[in-house]
Design a protein around this motif. Structure first.
Motif, PDB file in Angstrom:
ATOM      1  N   LYS A 161       0.816  -1.216   0.000  1.00  0.00           N
ATOM      2  CA  LYS A 161       0.000   0.000   0.000  1.00  0.00           C
ATOM      3  C   LYS A 161       0.857   1.278   0.000  1.00  0.00           C
ATOM      4  CE  LYS A 161      -4.044  -2.081   2.217  1.00  0.00           C
ATOM      5  NZ  LYS A 161      -3.590  -3.467   2.002  1.00  0.00           N
ATOM      6  N   LYS A 162       1.812   1.292  -0.893  1.00  0.00           N
ATOM      7  CA  LYS A 162       2.677   2.458  -1.058  1.00  0.00           C
ATOM      8  C   LYS A 162       2.447   3.077  -2.439  1.00  0.00           C
ATOM      9  CE  LYS A 162       4.921   2.082   2.867  1.00  0.00           C
ATOM     10  NZ  LYS A 162       4.858   3.124   3.925  1.00  0.00           N
ATOM     11  N   GLU A 222      10.683  10.187  -0.305  1.00  0.00           N
ATOM     12  CA  GLU A 222       9.630   9.172  -0.379  1.00  0.00           C
ATOM     13  C   GLU A 222      10.192   7.852  -0.894  1.00  0.00           C
ATOM     14  OE1 GLU A 222       6.298  10.418  -2.669  1.00  0.00           O
ATOM     15  OE2 GLU A 222       5.642  11.937  -1.233  1.00  0.00           O
ATOM     16  N   LEU A 223      11.055   7.937  -1.912  1.00  0.00           N
ATOM     17  CA  LEU A 223      11.646   6.716  -2.465  1.00  0.00           C
ATOM     18  C   LEU A 223      12.483   6.004  -1.401  1.00  0.00           C
ATOM     19  CD1 LEU A 223      13.056   6.119  -5.965  1.00  0.00           C
ATOM     20  CD2 LEU A 223      14.460   5.467  -4.009  1.00  0.00           C
ATOM     21  N   GLU A 224      13.227   6.776  -0.620  1.00  0.00           N
ATOM     22  CA  GLU A 224      14.043   6.192   0.449  1.00  0.00           C
ATOM     23  C   GLU A 224      13.179   5.479   1.481  1.00  0.00           C
ATOM     24  OE1 GLU A 224      16.688   7.723   4.254  1.00  0.00           O
ATOM     25  OE2 GLU A 224      16.559   9.006   2.475  1.00  0.00           O
ATOM     26  N   ASN A 225      12.153   6.152   1.961  1.00  0.00           N
ATOM     27  CA  ASN A 225      11.297   5.573   3.002  1.00  0.00           C
ATOM     28  C   ASN A 225      10.560   4.332   2.504  1.00  0.00           C
ATOM     29  OD1 ASN A 225      12.043   7.616   4.790  1.00  0.00           O
ATOM     30  ND2 ASN A 225      10.357   8.955   4.150  1.00  0.00           N
ATOM     31  N   THR A 226      10.045   4.407   1.281  1.00  0.00           N
ATOM     32  CA  THR A 226       9.323   3.266   0.705  1.00  0.00           C
ATOM     33  C   THR A 226      10.253   2.075   0.511  1.00  0.00           C
ATOM     34  OG1 THR A 226       7.749   4.711  -0.423  1.00  0.00           O
ATOM     35  CG2 THR A 226       7.995   2.482  -1.294  1.00  0.00           C
ATOM     36  N   THR A 227      11.458   2.352   0.034  1.00  0.00           N
ATOM     37  CA  THR A 227      12.434   1.283  -0.209  1.00  0.00           C
ATOM     38  C   THR A 227      12.804   0.568   1.084  1.00  0.00           C
ATOM     39  OG1 THR A 227      13.372   2.393  -2.140  1.00  0.00           O
ATOM     40  CG2 THR A 227      14.769   0.791  -1.024  1.00  0.00           C
ATOM     41  N   LEU A 228      13.150   1.324   2.103  1.00  0.00           N
ATOM     42  CA  LEU A 228      13.572   0.716   3.368  1.00  0.00           C
ATOM     43  C   LEU A 228      12.445  -0.113   3.982  1.00  0.00           C
ATOM     44  CD1 LEU A 228      15.597   3.687   4.907  1.00  0.00           C
ATOM     45  CD2 LEU A 228      16.495   1.594   3.857  1.00  0.00           C
ATOM     46  N   TYR A 229      11.229   0.373   3.851  1.00  0.00           N
ATOM     47  CA  TYR A 229      10.080  -0.343   4.420  1.00  0.00           C
ATOM     48  C   TYR A 229       9.845  -1.664   3.688  1.00  0.00           C
ATOM     49  CZ  TYR A 229       5.302  -1.357   5.907  1.00  0.00           C
ATOM     50  OH  TYR A 229       4.175  -1.977   6.407  1.00  0.00           O
ATOM     51  N   ILE A 230       9.801  -1.610   2.354  1.00  0.00           N
ATOM     52  CA  ILE A 230       9.485  -2.812   1.573  1.00  0.00           C
ATOM     53  C   ILE A 230      10.612  -3.841   1.652  1.00  0.00           C
ATOM     54  CG2 ILE A 230       9.127  -3.679  -0.787  1.00  0.00           C
ATOM     55  CD1 ILE A 230       7.479  -1.200  -1.363  1.00  0.00           C
ATOM     56  N   GLU A 232      12.672  -4.369   4.100  1.00  0.00           N
ATOM     57  CA  GLU A 232      12.599  -5.001   5.419  1.00  0.00           C
ATOM     58  C   GLU A 232      11.475  -6.031   5.467  1.00  0.00           C
ATOM     59  OE1 GLU A 232      13.681  -6.056   9.113  1.00  0.00           O
ATOM     60  OE2 GLU A 232      14.768  -4.667   7.789  1.00  0.00           O
ATOM     61  N   LYS A 233      10.314  -5.671   4.919  1.00  0.00           N
ATOM     62  CA  LYS A 233       9.182  -6.593   4.911  1.00  0.00           C
ATOM     63  C   LYS A 233       9.468  -7.822   4.048  1.00  0.00           C
ATOM     64  CE  LYS A 233       6.259  -4.439   7.561  1.00  0.00           C
ATOM     65  NZ  LYS A 233       5.801  -5.055   8.850  1.00  0.00           N
ATOM     66  N   GLU A 234      10.132  -7.609   2.908  1.00  0.00           N
ATOM     67  CA  GLU A 234      10.450  -8.732   2.022  1.00  0.00           C
ATOM     68  C   GLU A 234      11.476  -9.671   2.656  1.00  0.00           C
ATOM     69  OE1 GLU A 234       9.324  -9.665  -1.405  1.00  0.00           O
ATOM     70  OE2 GLU A 234       7.726  -8.670  -0.260  1.00  0.00           O
ATOM     71  N   LYS A 235      12.408  -9.104   3.400  1.00  0.00           N
ATOM     72  CA  LYS A 235      13.378  -9.947   4.110  1.00  0.00           C
ATOM     73  C   LYS A 235      12.673 -10.829   5.134  1.00  0.00           C
ATOM     74  CE  LYS A 235      17.598  -7.175   3.730  1.00  0.00           C
ATOM     75  NZ  LYS A 235      18.590  -6.344   4.475  1.00  0.00           N
ATOM     76  N   GLU A 236      11.672 -10.267   5.787  1.00  0.00           N
ATOM     77  CA  GLU A 236      10.913 -11.041   6.769  1.00  0.00           C
ATOM     78  C   GLU A 236      10.183 -12.201   6.102  1.00  0.00           C
ATOM     79  OE1 GLU A 236       8.310  -8.306   8.696  1.00  0.00           O
ATOM     80  OE2 GLU A 236       9.935  -7.194   9.697  1.00  0.00           O
ATOM     81  N   ASN A 237       9.857 -12.002   4.804  1.00  0.00           N
ATOM     82  CA  ASN A 237       9.163 -13.053   4.048  1.00  0.00           C
ATOM     83  C   ASN A 237      10.134 -13.965   3.291  1.00  0.00           C
ATOM     84  OD1 ASN A 237       6.617 -12.125   4.851  1.00  0.00           O
ATOM     85  ND2 ASN A 237       6.545 -10.640   3.161  1.00  0.00           N
ATOM     86  N   GLY A 238      11.428 -13.805   3.567  1.00  0.00           N
ATOM     87  CA  GLY A 238      12.419 -14.698   2.976  1.00  0.00           C
ATOM     88  C   GLY A 238      13.059 -14.212   1.686  1.00  0.00           C
ATOM     89  N   ASN A 239      12.685 -13.030   1.220  1.00  0.00           N
ATOM     90  CA  ASN A 239      13.265 -12.486  -0.014  1.00  0.00           C
ATOM     91  C   ASN A 239      14.451 -11.590   0.331  1.00  0.00           C
ATOM     92  OD1 ASN A 239      13.889 -11.424  -2.490  1.00  0.00           O
ATOM     93  ND2 ASN A 239      11.955 -10.317  -2.763  1.00  0.00           N
ATOM     94  N   LYS A 240      15.651 -12.157   0.252  1.00  0.00           N
ATOM     95  CA  LYS A 240      16.852 -11.404   0.604  1.00  0.00           C
ATOM     96  C   LYS A 240      17.611 -10.880  -0.621  1.00  0.00           C
ATOM     97  CE  LYS A 240      17.442 -13.968   4.913  1.00  0.00           C
ATOM     98  NZ  LYS A 240      18.356 -14.790   5.752  1.00  0.00           N
ATOM     99  N   GLU A 241      17.056 -11.105  -1.801  1.00  0.00           N
ATOM    100  CA  GLU A 241      17.725 -10.691  -3.041  1.00  0.00           C
ATOM    101  C   GLU A 241      17.290  -9.308  -3.522  1.00  0.00           C
ATOM    102  OE1 GLU A 241      20.118 -12.363  -4.674  1.00  0.00           O
ATOM    103  OE2 GLU A 241      20.085 -13.815  -3.029  1.00  0.00           O
ATOM    104  N   LEU A 242      16.226  -8.778  -2.928  1.00  0.00           N
ATOM    105  CA  LEU A 242      15.657  -7.532  -3.437  1.00  0.00           C
ATOM    106  C   LEU A 242      16.556  -6.331  -3.132  1.00  0.00           C
ATOM    107  CD1 LEU A 242      13.174  -6.267  -4.860  1.00  0.00           C
ATOM    108  CD2 LEU A 242      12.228  -5.847  -2.569  1.00  0.00           C
ATOM    109  N   GLU A 243      16.881  -5.577  -4.172  1.00  0.00           N
ATOM    110  CA  GLU A 243      17.614  -4.317  -4.028  1.00  0.00           C
ATOM    111  C   GLU A 243      16.618  -3.165  -4.086  1.00  0.00           C
ATOM    112  OE1 GLU A 243      21.011  -3.863  -6.637  1.00  0.00           O
ATOM    113  OE2 GLU A 243      21.122  -6.035  -6.903  1.00  0.00           O
ATOM    114  N   GLY A 244      17.009  -2.033  -3.526  1.00  0.00           N
ATOM    115  CA  GLY A 244      16.098  -0.895  -3.488  1.00  0.00           C
ATOM    116  C   GLY A 244      16.082  -0.100  -4.778  1.00  0.00           C
TER     117      GLY A 244
END
Length: 415
Positions: free
Chosen positions: A216-217, A225-233, A235-247
């Motif tokens: 919901k961003k 805004e790009l910085e805040n959205t990136t850091l949030y998503i 972190e959430k993706e890492k919690e779901n096991g996606n550690k490959e995502l770059e900002g």
């Protein structure tokens, strides 16, 4: 009158007669001299005229002979390209379209020749400009006639100007006028038309539409805004096991792509359109660069991204490993075609690059041009080919097939 007087008078007459004879002889010699000289002069001029006439006739006969034999002449025109489509590892689809269009065009427009063969060589398939540039530089510095025309980055015109044919007077001036003046300016050097625009480019932002909707961003309008959205998503993706995502990924390798990215950052930090920039010495430049460095410190930009050019950053994006990507418009079609090849796909969107404040951003004008080699053995035919390849019909086909932006204004308003 005595005898003595008579003798004196007789001697005087003899002298006068002798003088008369000498004068007459002199006049005769002078007349003869000028008469002979005149004959010599006329004879010499006639020789020169006859010789000149023979040479002119010889030239004309050769010209007529060549013109008459055009239908029996086989012509091969060779072009050198770097692919316009980053991320596609095979340039075949672009080459095939060019060849198809040329084969359709040549019979009617180059009808004086028995046959025309076009050989298009793609020097690289990854659009890593530094590699293509090395190949091109080596060929031109060696004054090679191997290729009749070649594709050049819009910022290379001045660099290769001495090797490029001046196209003024060799192509239709009306076709030149159709191009956007800004793009056309990149083709000129010292008031000479050294190339023609092939397609245009400017920086854009691609984003993972699916991930923004998932969390919901909205699409960021500012760098904050790009910085805040990136850091949030992330972190959430890492919690779901996606550690490959770059900002955020751009072109941060040490080459001209980095220059484009830096300029966009600096200009996006201006107060307004009239703000003057004193590069790296004013508050706008310093603030922009500090923000960019903070993206690295906070891992909004990964360390790996520091070696990305267009193709590397696009490859990471196409695999689904980048949240926000700065690239050129050709990356849109490149992404779609990659989806068809690899089977990897995801919803994505396109937007303007962010800025310091909402509604104010900046994009670098880029693009590629096409010019004729000064060492070509068929320069006039090559000029006609270049005129066609940069023309309205070809630009439209490349826009529809590859998403390459036209430099001809009318194509943005037609059907």
């Amino acid at each position: 009158m005595d005898i003595k007087d008579i003798k004196c008078e007789k001697n005087l007459l003899n002298k006068l007669f002798l003088i008369f004879l000498l004068i007459l002889l002199s006049i005769t010699l002078i007349i003869e001299f000028f008469s002979n000289n005149s004959k010599y002069s006329i004879h010499t001029k006639r020789q020169h005229i006859d010789e000149y006439t023979k040479n002119v006739d010889k030239i004309n006969n050769n010209y007529i002979h060549k013109r008459g034999n055009n239908n029996n002449e086989n012509i091969t025109i060779k072009g050198l390209f770097g692919t316009s489509l980053p991320g596609i590892t095979n340039a075949t689809i672009e080459k095939e379209l060019f060849e198809k269009l040329l084969e359709e065009w040549a019979p009617e427009n180059l009808a004086n020749y028995k046959s025309i063969t076009f050989e298009l060589t793609y020097a690289n398939t990854s659009v890593q400009e530094t590699d293509y540039e090395k190949i091109l530089t080596q060929l031109l510095n060696g004054k090679s006639s191997k290729y009749d025309f070649f594709m050049i980055d819009c910022i290379w015109t001045g660099r290769y100007a001495e090797h490029l044919l001046n196209l003024q007077g060799k192509i239709n001036s009306e076709s030149v006028k159709k191009h956007n003046q800004i793009n056309l300016n990149t083709c000129k050097h010292e008031n000479k038309l050294k190339a023609l625009p092939l397609f245009s480019d400017y920086g854009i932002l691609l984003y993972r539409k699916d991930l923004l909707e998932k969390y919901k961003k909205r699409v960021p309008l500012t760098w904050d805004e790009l910085e805040n959205t990136t850091l949030y998503i992330i972190e959430k993706e890492k919690e779901n096991g996606n550690k490959e995502l770059e900002g955020f990924a751009g072109q941060f390798k040490s080459y001209e792509g980095l220059t484009c990215n830096i300029y966009e950052w600096i200009y996006s930090y201006r107060d307004n359109l009239d703000t003057k920039i004193d590069y790296f010495n004013d508050k706008f430049s310093l603030t922009a660069l500090k923000k960019l460095i903070s993206f690295l410190d906070k891992s909004v930009i990964s360390n790996e991204a520091l070696i990305y050019d267009e193709s590397h950053s696009l490859e990471r994006w196409e695999k689904g490993n980048v949240l926000f990507l700065r690239n050129w418009p050709s990356s849109i079609q490149g992404t779609i075609k990659s989806f068809n090849i690899t089977g990897i796909s995801f919803p994505f969107g396109v937007a303007k690059l962010p800025g310091k404040k909402k509604g104010f951003s900046a994009s670098t004008l880029g693009g590629w041009n096409i010019g004729v080699s000064k060492y070509s053995k068929k320069p006039f035919i090559a000029a006609k080919v270049v005129e066609f390849l940069s023309g309205e019909y070809v630009q439209k086909q490349r826009a529809l097939n590859f998403g390459l932006l036209p430099t001809i204004k009318s194509l943005y308003y037609g059907n």
